[in-house]
Scaffold this motif. Structure first.
Motif, short mmCIF file in Angstrom:
data_model
loop_
_atom_site.label_atom_id
_atom_site.label_comp_id
_atom_site.label_asym_id
_atom_site.label_seq_id
_atom_site.Cartn_x
_atom_site.Cartn_y
_atom_site.Cartn_z
N GLU A 469 0.83 -1.22 0.00
CA GLU A 469 0.00 0.00 0.00
C GLU A 469 0.86 1.26 0.00
N LYS A 470 1.95 1.20 0.76
CA LYS A 470 2.83 2.38 0.82
C LYS A 470 3.50 2.62 -0.52
N PHE A 471 3.78 1.54 -1.23
CA PHE A 471 4.36 1.69 -2.57
C PHE A 471 3.36 2.42 -3.45
N ALA A 472 2.08 2.02 -3.34
CA ALA A 472 1.04 2.67 -4.14
C ALA A 472 0.96 4.16 -3.80
N ASP A 473 0.99 4.47 -2.50
CA ASP A 473 0.94 5.89 -2.09
C ASP A 473 2.12 6.67 -2.69
N SER A 474 3.28 6.03 -2.69
CA SER A 474 4.47 6.71 -3.21
C SER A 474 4.30 7.03 -4.68
N LEU A 475 3.71 6.10 -5.44
CA LEU A 475 3.50 6.34 -6.88
C LEU A 475 2.57 7.51 -7.13
N GLU A 476 1.58 7.67 -6.26
CA GLU A 476 0.62 8.77 -6.45
C GLU A 476 1.28 10.14 -6.32
N THR A 477 2.45 10.16 -5.72
CA THR A 477 3.16 11.43 -5.60
C THR A 477 3.48 12.04 -6.96
N ILE A 478 3.79 11.17 -7.95
CA ILE A 478 4.23 11.70 -9.25
C ILE A 478 3.16 12.59 -9.89
N PRO A 479 1.91 12.09 -10.12
CA PRO A 479 0.91 13.01 -10.68
C PRO A 479 0.64 14.21 -9.77
N ARG A 480 0.73 14.00 -8.45
CA ARG A 480 0.46 15.12 -7.54
C ARG A 480 1.51 16.21 -7.73
N VAL A 481 2.77 15.80 -7.82
CA VAL A 481 3.84 16.80 -7.99
C VAL A 481 3.73 17.47 -9.37
N LEU A 482 3.39 16.67 -10.40
CA LEU A 482 3.21 17.25 -11.74
C LEU A 482 2.18 18.36 -11.69
N SER A 483 1.05 18.12 -11.01
CA SER A 483 0.02 19.15 -11.02
C SER A 483 0.38 20.31 -10.09
N GLU A 484 1.04 19.99 -8.98
CA GLU A 484 1.49 21.08 -8.09
C GLU A 484 2.43 22.02 -8.83
N ASN A 485 3.37 21.42 -9.57
CA ASN A 485 4.35 22.24 -10.29
C ASN A 485 3.70 23.08 -11.38
N ALA A 486 2.52 22.64 -11.84
CA ALA A 486 1.84 23.40 -12.88
C ALA A 486 0.85 24.38 -12.27
N GLY A 487 0.83 24.45 -10.96
CA GLY A 487 -0.04 25.41 -10.29
C GLY A 487 -1.49 24.99 -10.22
#
Ligand code: ADP
Ligand code: MG
Length: 558
Positions: A469-487
């Motif tokens: 489950e923690k591995f899954a949570d870690s993967l979700e970081t990528i789209p989250r960071v992509l959208s954060e970086n795009a504001g």
């Protein structure tokens, strides 16, 4: 011996072995760094006096903290809207970069566990040419999430087993998501090149670089194989980047050896020389006899005769182009002019090597027994003016894959940046063609992987479930960071993205330019499979390695 060896090693990382080391561990724990030798009961110093040592939870926590910091450092650079970092090293240069690997290299990281994460970026870059930030961010996230589990007293080996299981599932999902690609799919390849180049600077020239890189790679690709050595990259300062071009053949930043030589030779029969055309054996003679005018004249006559002889040999072998990595004596050049030969001298060894591959010629080390087999053919060898510069072109080579890319640019800084971006693009294209498969980008694959892992976790017994489950949570970081970086509002986007994927829309990702959640394959945000596969694999491996360390021994001054 032991102690001096340890002293020489700046950082010694001992991996905890859970088997029969308790006995040894006991000594270490209770005698500090001194162990009694069984033979003579004398103390044996395992480590030097100024050796530092951190053990157990402290070691683990410190390593994890260092590795996470590396991940956090590159977060803001991820994706097309990632920011640049400005780095001032010990030298004069200031480096501004958006590239994970470059940033980490410039930071000169010392901490051993953090260095392991930096190595992930290096391997990623060498193997597949892209995905370095993704790999490093993920390694950091995996460790951040693993820390929660350690705090709940879950043993590191349970976590690493869970990560290993996650990777097996990840490979399954990635192949389900992938779409076939080959060297004929130029449109799809252009999307791959564009995705790899977004956010990497050189934005104004993206179309040009996309076209050049796809043309170059598809020209040299052969049945799924790509040899990037066939692409000769030449940079020449002094013109606009838009004047960059692709030449089917070889281009040399050289002029003909004498202006009187012909400027264009068709049906070129080319000799590659790896030696000087001069008369060497008599040179020492000449020095000794220099005050004797008669002997001097004899020497000059002999020299003239032997140079003439050399040119005659070239002519007899039907050679009309000579390319040499060394000097050609002026007198010999004159005979070449008389014989309508085209010659270039002092070509670099690496250029000579590239030409040799392109025209399938051997490099000659003398002119004694020239066979036609040693020579190379090209449709034409010519000197041309390109945006005010004289260059030599060897076109229509025997090896149809021989290709040059001439990169132009007004300043060295721009040339370097364009060259770096072009190199990234051809490397990712080669990866895509070798893989034969591509994936939807923009976080699409990460979200699907996360969902599949959550599903897997539910079917796994015991505490391993939590690690998956923690591995899954870690993967979700990528789209989250992509959208954060795009504001964009990261949370909203993540929820919407998950909802789409749960509905079965597996290719949906975040188009950061519009903020919309769309089909990434249709939107042209596409990545080679092995970029993602390698990033996830090495992030997980680095994470596991760091988790298993419970003892850090650092010898100072090593
Ligand atoms: P890396 O070093 O990991 O390659 P990048 O800064 O190149 O990091 O960002 C790569 C990420 O950006 C990938 O997840 C890729 O799918 C995503 N990406 C690239 N272009 C777009 C786009 N137009 N929209 C959304 N995501 C994109
Ligand atoms: Mg990238």
């Amino acid at each position: 011996m032991g102690s001096s060896l340890l002293k020489q090693t700046p950082f010694l990382i001992k991996i905890k072995i859970n088997l029969d080391c308790n006995y040894f561990g006991f000594f270490l724990k209770y005698l500090g760094d001194i162990v009694m030798s069984e033979e003579n009961n004398q103390p044996v110093f395992l480590m030097g006096e100024d050796t530092e040592r951190t053990q157990g939870d402290d070691a683990q926590k410190e390593n994890m903290r260092a590795a996470k910091m590396v991940g956090d450092t590159v977060k803001s650079t991820l994706g097309p809207n990632g920011m640049d970092k400005m780095l001032t090293g010990s030298g004069e240069d200031i480096v501004v970069s958006n590239d994970g690997k470059t940033i980490l290299n410039e930071m000169d990281i010392e901490h051993p566990a953090a260095k392991m994460v930096v190595e992930v970026a290096e391997t990623q870059d060498e193997e597949v040419g892209d995905g370095t930030s993704t790999a490093v961010i993920l390694a950091g996230e995996l460790l951040k999430n693993a820390e929660d589990l350690l705090d709940k007293d879950i043993h590191p080996s349970v976590i690493t087993e869970g990560f290993k299981r996650a990777i097996l599932k990840i490979n399954e999902t990635l192949s389900e998501l992938s779409k076939k690609i080959d060297e004929e799919n130029t449109d799809l390849l252009k999307d791959v090149a564009r995705t790899a180049m977004t956010g990497k600077g050189a934005e104004d020239f993206q179309d040009l670089l996309t076209n050049l890189s796809v043309k170059a790679v598809t020209t040299v690709a052969d049945g799924g194989e790509v040899d990037l050595n066939d692409i000769n990259i030449k940079t020449k300062q002094g013109s606009s980047v838009n004047d960059s071009e692709l030449i089917e053949g070889i281009v040399l930043d050289k002029e003909k050896a004498d202006p009187e030589m012909p400027s264009n030779i068709t049906d070129a029969n080319i000799a590659l020389l790896d030696f000087e055309i001069d008369v060497q054996e008599t040179e020492t003679d000449a020095e000794i006899q220099i005050d004797d005018p008669k002997k001097m004249q004899q020497f000059l006559d002999r020299k003239e005769e032997s140079l003439k002889e050399m040119v005659r040999k070239l002519k007899e072998a039907d050679i009309n182009v000579v390319i040499s990595s060394e000097d050609i004596d002026d007198m010999a050049t004159q005979y070449m002019v008389k014989n309508n030969l085209f010659a270039i001298e002092n070509v670099s060894k690496s250029d000579l090597e590239n030409i040799s591959k392109a025209i399938k010629a051997s490099k000659l080390s003398d002119l004694d027994e020239i066979t036609q087999k040693d020579l190379g053919k090209a449709e034409s060898v010519s000197m041309k003016m390109v945006s005010g510069e004289k260059l030599v072109f060897i076109e229509g080579c025997e090896n149809p894959n021989a290709l040059s890319v001439l990169i132009r640019g007004p300043t060295k800084h721009i040339l370097d940046e364009i060259e770096r971006t072009f190199n990234d693009a051809i490397s990712v294209l080669a990866t895509a063609i070798r893989d034969g498969e591509v994936l939807p980008g923009g976080g699409a694959s990460e979200i699907q992987l996360a969902l599949d892992l959550k599903e897997l976790a539910a079917s796994v017994e015991g505490k391993q479930q939590l690690a998956i489950e923690k591995f899954a949570d870690s993967l979700e970081t990528i789209p989250r960071v992509l959208s954060e970086n795009a504001g964009h509002k990261a949370i909203d986007k993540s929820i919407n993205l998950k909802t789409e994927h749960k509905k079965g829309n597996k290719n949906k990702g975040l188009n950061v330019k519009t903020g919309e959640i769309t089909d990434m394959l249709e939107n042209g945000v596409i990545e080679p499979v092995s970029v993602k596969e390698q990033a996830l694999k090495s992030a997980s491996e680095a994470g596991q390695m760091i988790l298993r360390i419970d003892d850090v021994v650092s010898a100072k001054g090593g």
